[in-house]
Motif scaffolding. Structure first.
Motif, PDB file in Angstrom:
ATOM      1  N   ILE A  90       0.835  -1.208   0.000  1.00 16.06           N
ATOM      2  CA  ILE A  90       0.000   0.000   0.000  1.00 16.06           C
ATOM      3  C   ILE A  90       0.868   1.255   0.000  1.00 16.06           C
ATOM      4  N   GLY A  93       2.117   2.024  -3.276  1.00 13.77           N
ATOM      5  CA  GLY A  93       1.118   2.249  -4.307  1.00 13.77           C
ATOM      6  C   GLY A  93       0.858   1.029  -5.167  1.00 13.77           C
ATOM      7  N   LEU A  95      -1.250  -1.731  -4.325  1.00 16.83           N
ATOM      8  CA  LEU A  95      -2.315  -2.502  -3.700  1.00 16.83           C
ATOM      9  C   LEU A  95      -2.898  -3.498  -4.706  1.00 16.83           C
ATOM     10  N   PHE A 110      -7.047  -0.216   6.191  1.00 15.17           N
ATOM     11  CA  PHE A 110      -7.058   0.054   4.751  1.00 15.17           C
ATOM     12  C   PHE A 110      -8.477   0.144   4.182  1.00 15.17           C
ATOM     13  N   GLU A 112     -10.173   2.652   3.607  1.00 10.83           N
ATOM     14  CA  GLU A 112     -10.305   3.759   2.667  1.00 10.83           C
ATOM     15  C   GLU A 112      -9.965   3.355   1.230  1.00 10.83           C
ATOM     16  N   TYR A 113      -9.295   2.212   1.078  1.00 17.38           N
ATOM     17  CA  TYR A 113      -8.951   1.739  -0.262  1.00 17.38           C
ATOM     18  C   TYR A 113      -9.954   0.698  -0.782  1.00 17.38           C
ATOM     19  N   TYR A 115     -13.578  -1.182  -1.802  1.00 17.83           N
ATOM     20  CA  TYR A 115     -14.858  -0.933  -2.466  1.00 17.83           C
ATOM     21  C   TYR A 115     -15.996  -1.123  -1.464  1.00 17.83           C
ATOM     22  N   LYS A 304     -11.604  -8.127   0.358  1.00 15.51           N
ATOM     23  CA  LYS A 304     -11.779  -6.746  -0.068  1.00 15.51           C
ATOM     24  C   LYS A 304     -11.341  -6.544  -1.513  1.00 15.51           C
ATOM     25  N   ASN A 306     -10.032  -3.583  -4.299  1.00 12.83           N
ATOM     26  CA  ASN A 306      -9.422  -2.269  -4.486  1.00 12.83           C
ATOM     27  C   ASN A 306     -10.415  -1.383  -5.231  1.00 12.83           C
ATOM     28  N   ARG A 307     -10.909  -0.360  -4.572  1.00 12.77           N
ATOM     29  CA  ARG A 307     -11.945   0.488  -5.169  1.00 12.77           C
ATOM     30  C   ARG A 307     -11.447   1.209  -6.420  1.00 12.77           C
ATOM     31  N   ASN A 308     -10.118   1.324  -6.535  1.00 12.82           N
ATOM     32  CA  ASN A 308      -9.530   1.990  -7.696  1.00 12.82           C
ATOM     33  C   ASN A 308      -8.976   1.014  -8.721  1.00 12.82           C
ATOM     34  N   SER A 309      -9.372  -0.239  -8.619  1.00 15.28           N
ATOM     35  CA  SER A 309      -8.913  -1.236  -9.588  1.00 15.28           C
ATOM     36  C   SER A 309      -9.331  -0.825 -10.999  1.00 15.28           C
TER      37      SER A 309
END
Length: 396
Positions: A90, A93, A95, A110, A112-113, A115, A304, A306-309
């Protein structure tokens, strides 16, 4: 066992319906159109977990999904120092698209990262109590894995040889069983105390959250915990701090020792070592009272995304497959021996564990290992646990 299979069958039926339903209601974020097969070929999903067992089975299952869907799934299993590695990734950068955290207080790590599944229909498929451990405020930052159980793994044939007709339910009965086994020339315990996770789970069996969390001495049956540890040292193998869970499982499988503290998930390993091993999982004695002996039922982990995947839609499809499909639930039940968590699987026991306060699960075994190694006295260990408890609880 019959109940476990019944739960598994109910969960399986619900999972089949859930997967059918999901295919009709699932859409990519923002209503994006489905990804074409040609585009999928360029997609790689990075998967990171802390599994120390059934790694080949996980690889096969995820590989099967990847081949069917034209997606490359890169799987990495890290059975030691997982949390440290995850933090490093993490900070760098890097993740992964999918990872797992422990349930309870550590679920917030984590977050905040991650979804948020709160508005997804899939959450309706899971047991309410398990889903509560996946929340961070109102957000559902992960999905529950499965229920796993912890207690005494024991070799039934060695018990019979020593004339023991049932598993002990109190600490005095446990001591009597150890004496009988030793008299019969059998090593009573093989302790995997090298494993911090084993010691953390063991100590948590003596945790009584209903008593309140103000003081460690109030929240934990401390005298009973140390009585158990001392008993296992007296009737166990040399150098337990150099023994990992796999070595302990091997000793039970080969009949080199009668008991070890472990979870139901180690059965797969034992069966590989000896397909005909006669083993049982018994409630851990934690006091002088039989009614206090229970299997510890815990959530195996919170999965979990990664919401930014860059491939969020496909990543959601993969995790849904892993947790709710017929094949995925069969992996949890048949290979791990866990109970899949669908809404119909109302399987949490009275001893369901929400988890230590965040951070204590790592500090507690470190202190206990110092005690087991003779570096701390009983009084010093108690003081160190109390100090750590107050510091951690005060910051949560």
């Amino acid at each position: 066992m019959k109940k476990a299979w019944a739960w598994g069958l109910m969960a399986l039926a619900l999972a089949i319906f859930g997967v059918w339903l999901f295919r009709f209601v699932f859409t990519a974020p923002g209503g994006n159109a489905p990804v074409t097969p040609a585009a999928r070929k360029a997609i790689t999903i990075h998967w990171l977990d802390d599994s120390a067992y059934a790694q080949e089975e996980i690889d096969d299952l995820l590989g099967q999904w990847g081949r069917t869907n034209g997606v490359n799934v890169q799987v990495e299993h890290v059975s030691g120092n997982y949390d440290i590695l995850l933090k490093t990734r993490i900070n760098a950068g890097k993740l992964p698209d999918i990872w797992v955290n422990r349930a309870g207080a550590e679920n917030g790590m984590f977050a905040e990262y991650a979804y948020d599944w709160a508005q997804e229909p899939i959450v309706q498929q899971f047991d309410v109590r398990s889903l509560a451990l996946c929340r961070d405020g109102e957000a559902v930052v992960g999905l529950p894995g499965a229920y796993e159980a912890y207690g005494l793994i024991y070799n039934k044939r060695l018990f019979e040889k020593a004339g023991i007709d049932r598993a002990p339910e109190t600490l005095p009965e446990l001591e009597q069983a150890c004496a009988a086994l030793q008299t019969a020339g059998i090593l009573p315990f093989y302790n995997g105390y090298k494993e911090a996770r084993v010691l953390s789970n063991l100590a948590s069996q003596f945790y009584v959250p209903l008593r309140g969390a103000g003081l460690f001495a109030e929240a934990v049956r401390g005298d009973a915990l140390f009585a158990y540890l001392d008993l296992t040292l007296a009737y166990g193998q040399p150098n337990p701090l150099e023994t990992d869970w796999r070595a302990a499982a091997q000793a039970i499988a080969k009949g080199e020792a009668a008991m070890t503290y472990m979870g139901n998930w180690c059965e797969t390993t034992i069966r590989r070592m000896d397909p005909y091993a006669s083993i049982g999982l018994a409630a851990l004695p934690v006091s002088q009272q039989r009614e206090d002996a229970r299997l510890l039922t815990a959530l195996s982990g919170v999965w979990k995304l990664n919401r930014n995947s860059p491939h969020l839609a496909q990543t959601k499809e993969l995790l849904t497959f892993f947790l709710t499909s017929e094949q995925g639930m069969a992996l949890h039940h048949r290979v791990y021996g866990d109970l899949p968590i669908a809404k119909a699987t109302d399987s949490a026991q009275d001893a369901f564990l929400s988890g230590w306060p965040s951070g204590f699960g790592a500090k507690c075994p470190e202190i206990l290992q110092s005690y087991l190694g003779g570096n701390l006295t009983l009084e010093e260990t108690s003081e160190a646990l109390e100090k750590s408890w107050r510091e951690i609880v005060g910051n949560n």
